[in-house]
Design an enzyme around this catalytic site. Structure first.
Site, PDB file in Angstrom:
ATOM      1  N   CYS A 217       0.892  -1.196  -0.069  1.00  0.00           N
ATOM      2  CA  CYS A 217       0.283   0.107  -0.240  1.00  0.00           C
ATOM      3  C   CYS A 217       0.471   0.794  -0.307  1.00  0.00           C
ATOM      4  CB  CYS A 217      -0.489   0.498   1.257  1.00  0.00           C
ATOM      5  SG  CYS A 217      -2.598   1.148   1.592  1.00  0.00           S
TER       6      CYS A 217
ATOM      7  N   CYS B 267       7.683   4.018   5.828  1.00  0.00           N
ATOM      8  CA  CYS B 267       6.545   4.320   4.768  1.00  0.00           C
ATOM      9  C   CYS B 267       7.680   3.537   3.486  1.00  0.00           C
ATOM     10  CB  CYS B 267       6.354   5.561   4.734  1.00  0.00           C
ATOM     11  SG  CYS B 267       6.672   7.363   3.813  1.00  0.00           S
TER      12      CYS B 267
END
Length: 237
Positions: A119, A226
């Site tokens: 994601c 991330c």
């Protein structure tokens, strides 16, 4: 400039700027690549106002890139608009993932739960890479005190073919707080609710007293970043 030359230049700049102020680091980056080839990458998170204040003081026309993943808190979007207006930033780009790619790879918008790494790659890393294609260098607000994984951040590093300037690497939390107080900067609305580090809504939680400032990111998972600051290999000579 070859990969070897870029690496040597990054090392030289890093050595040169070890004791430099954040404003001097930003000014050096601006002189080094030029305004049209330099971008600030900002999450408009809990401490982003401090860096953006200094950027605005150096040159409010430096492009600022904000990645809107589609999962941002409404408070973050509001905070972005407030800071842009107060600081007079003139070239802020909010970039989003490609709708067609989202429809193909995350049609049910549940990839964050099934595979958070995928994601982040889809919504943040790929989106930023596309936005940064026209630039030669970036500025970000990472600090060494934020987490053990950030304890050795250099002032200047090479990420693939691009230079990355980290003007706040040596800054402490009191340094950040002083900038906020002196410039009368507003706090992110979620700070008062117990959030010390804010990313996408599904993967961000409140931080408990005594926890690492980023403990609320991907809570319960081994994931800590991330991926937008994961170094990529330089292009071959």
């Amino acid at each position: 400039m070859s990969p070897t030359e870029r690496a040597l230049q990054a090392t030289h700049l890093n050595d040169l700027l070890q004791a430099a102020s954040p404003a001097d680091v930003i000014s050096t980056a601006l002189s080094f690549v030029g305004r049209d080839r330099l971008a600030v990458v900002s999450s408009f998170g809990t401490q982003s106002g401090a860096l953006l204040k200094i950027v605005a003081d150096v040159d409010p026309n430096i492009p600022v890139i904000f990645i809107d993943t589609g999962w941002m808190f409404a408070e973050t979007l509001q905070y972005r608009d407030v800071l842009v207006d107060q600081l007079g930033l003139r070239h802020v780009r909010s970039v989003l993932p490609q709708a067609t790619t989202l429809a193909r790879l995350d049609p049910d918008a549940d990839l964050w739960s099934a595979d958070p790494d995928a994601c982040c790659q889809l919504r943040k890393v790929d989106t930023l890479n596309a936005a940064m294609a026209e630039f030669d260098a970036s500025i970000n607000g990472r600090k060494r005190f934020q987490a053990a994984t950030r304890a050795d951040i250099p002032i200047v590093e090479l990420d693939g073919d691009q230079f990355k300037f980290n003007p706040f690497a040596r800054m402490t939390l009191p340094d950040i707080e002083l900038i906020y107080a002196t410039a009368n900067l507003p706090q992110h609305p979620l700070v008062a609710a117990g959030f010390s580090s804010i990313g996408c809504m599904p993967c961000t939680s409140r931080t408990l007293p005594g926890e690492d400032p980023r403990a609320g990111r991907w809570r319960g998972r081994a994931k800590t970043e991330c991926g937008i600051h994961r170094k990529t290999e330089s292009s071959p000579p």
